[in-house]
Design a protein around this motif. Structure first.
Motif, PDB file in Angstrom:
ATOM      1  N   ASP A  79       0.763  -1.230  -0.064  1.00 44.00           N
ATOM      2  CA  ASP A  79      -0.036   0.139  -0.095  1.00 44.00           C
ATOM      3  C   ASP A  79       0.943   1.110   0.006  1.00 44.00           C
ATOM      4  O   ASP A  79       0.590   2.390  -0.356  1.00 44.00           O
ATOM      5  N   GLY A  88       1.354   3.158  -3.469  1.00 49.93           N
ATOM      6  CA  GLY A  88       0.236   4.031  -3.941  1.00 49.93           C
ATOM      7  C   GLY A  88       0.280   5.241  -2.874  1.00 49.93           C
ATOM      8  O   GLY A  88      -0.036   6.205  -3.655  1.00 49.93           O
ATOM      9  N   LEU A  89       0.529   5.287  -1.888  1.00 48.50           N
ATOM     10  CA  LEU A  89       0.402   6.407  -0.721  1.00 48.50           C
ATOM     11  C   LEU A  89       1.691   7.340  -1.355  1.00 48.50           C
ATOM     12  O   LEU A  89       1.631   8.603  -1.342  1.00 48.50           O
ATOM     13  N   ASN A 118       2.796   7.586  -4.293  1.00 50.03           N
ATOM     14  CA  ASN A 118       2.459   8.373  -5.834  1.00 50.03           C
ATOM     15  C   ASN A 118       1.655   9.178  -5.406  1.00 50.03           C
ATOM     16  O   ASN A 118       1.438  10.537  -6.003  1.00 50.03           O
ATOM     17  N   GLU A 119       0.390   9.186  -4.535  1.00 47.67           N
ATOM     18  CA  GLU A 119      -0.624  10.103  -3.889  1.00 47.67           C
ATOM     19  C   GLU A 119       0.093  11.272  -3.381  1.00 47.67           C
ATOM     20  O   GLU A 119      -0.115  12.610  -3.706  1.00 47.67           O
ATOM     21  N   ALA A 170       1.787  13.456  -6.317  1.00 48.01           N
ATOM     22  CA  ALA A 170       0.831  14.038  -6.990  1.00 48.01           C
ATOM     23  C   ALA A 170       0.204  15.329  -6.374  1.00 48.01           C
ATOM     24  O   ALA A 170       0.353  16.385  -7.039  1.00 48.01           O
ATOM     25  N   LEU A 171       0.337  15.281  -5.205  1.00 44.22           N
ATOM     26  CA  LEU A 171      -0.244  16.351  -4.213  1.00 44.22           C
ATOM     27  C   LEU A 171       0.892  17.599  -4.272  1.00 44.22           C
ATOM     28  O   LEU A 171       0.441  18.694  -4.221  1.00 44.22           O
TER      29      LEU A 171
END
Length: 166
Positions: free
Chosen positions: A131, A134-135, A137-138, A141-142
């Motif tokens: 997981d 994914g975090l 990458n998140e 992106a922010l």
């Protein structure tokens, strides 16, 4: 160039934990953005750190870089605070005051060594789950700059390497 100031809380010279410059920069960014998300423990008996060596070095680097003094504020015989004053950090970011709790303990030198090794033992620090990629990458992106400063991409790399390790 002036001589470096002595550390506010002297470290244990036998501390086996080391950080590369890039990792320390990430820790400094973390400290300025989030304050204390780990811990500092000081042994009153030996007058040395048990844990928090790298955190104290990062705090000292920030203070020297930005031209201010760290303060040590005693609370009671079990706790003190290291105060990182509000200041303007790199890229003009306003850094709020952060208070880092210092746990005060009374240990023998042998207990201190065992506690230090235990606190820095990667085998008991856990591992990232899938997981985390994914975090990572998140977060990127922010705020791409924050992700780069905190070495967030390394989290995904660690997960990929771990998946390829038998």
């Amino acid at each position: 160039m002036s001589d470096p100031k002595p550390p506010l809380l002297p470290g244990d010279p036998r501390n086996p934990r080391r950080m590369k410059r890039r990792a320390r920069k990430g820790l400094e960014t973390s400290i300025e953005r989030f304050g204390d998300i780990a811990g500092i423990t000081f042994n009153e008996t030996t007058q040395q750190l048990v844990t928090g060596h790298q955190r104290m070095k990062a705090l000292q680097t920030i203070a020297e870089r930005d031209g201010f003094e760290l303060r040590l504020e005693p609370v009671d015989e079990h706790q003190s605070w290291v105060i990182l004053p509000a200041h303007r950090g790199p890229r003009g970011i306003q850094v709020p005051e952060h208070r880092f709790p210092v746990r005060i303990v009374h240990m023998t030198a042998e207990e201190q060594l065992a506690a230090n090794l235990t606190a820095n033992n990667a085998a008991i620090q856990g591992e990232y789950t899938s997981d985390a990629a994914g975090l990572a990458n998140e977060i990127a992106a922010l705020d791409q700059q924050l992700a780069e400063d905190l070495l967030i991409g390394d989290v995904a790399d660690q997960i990929i390497q771990g998946a390829n390790t038998p």
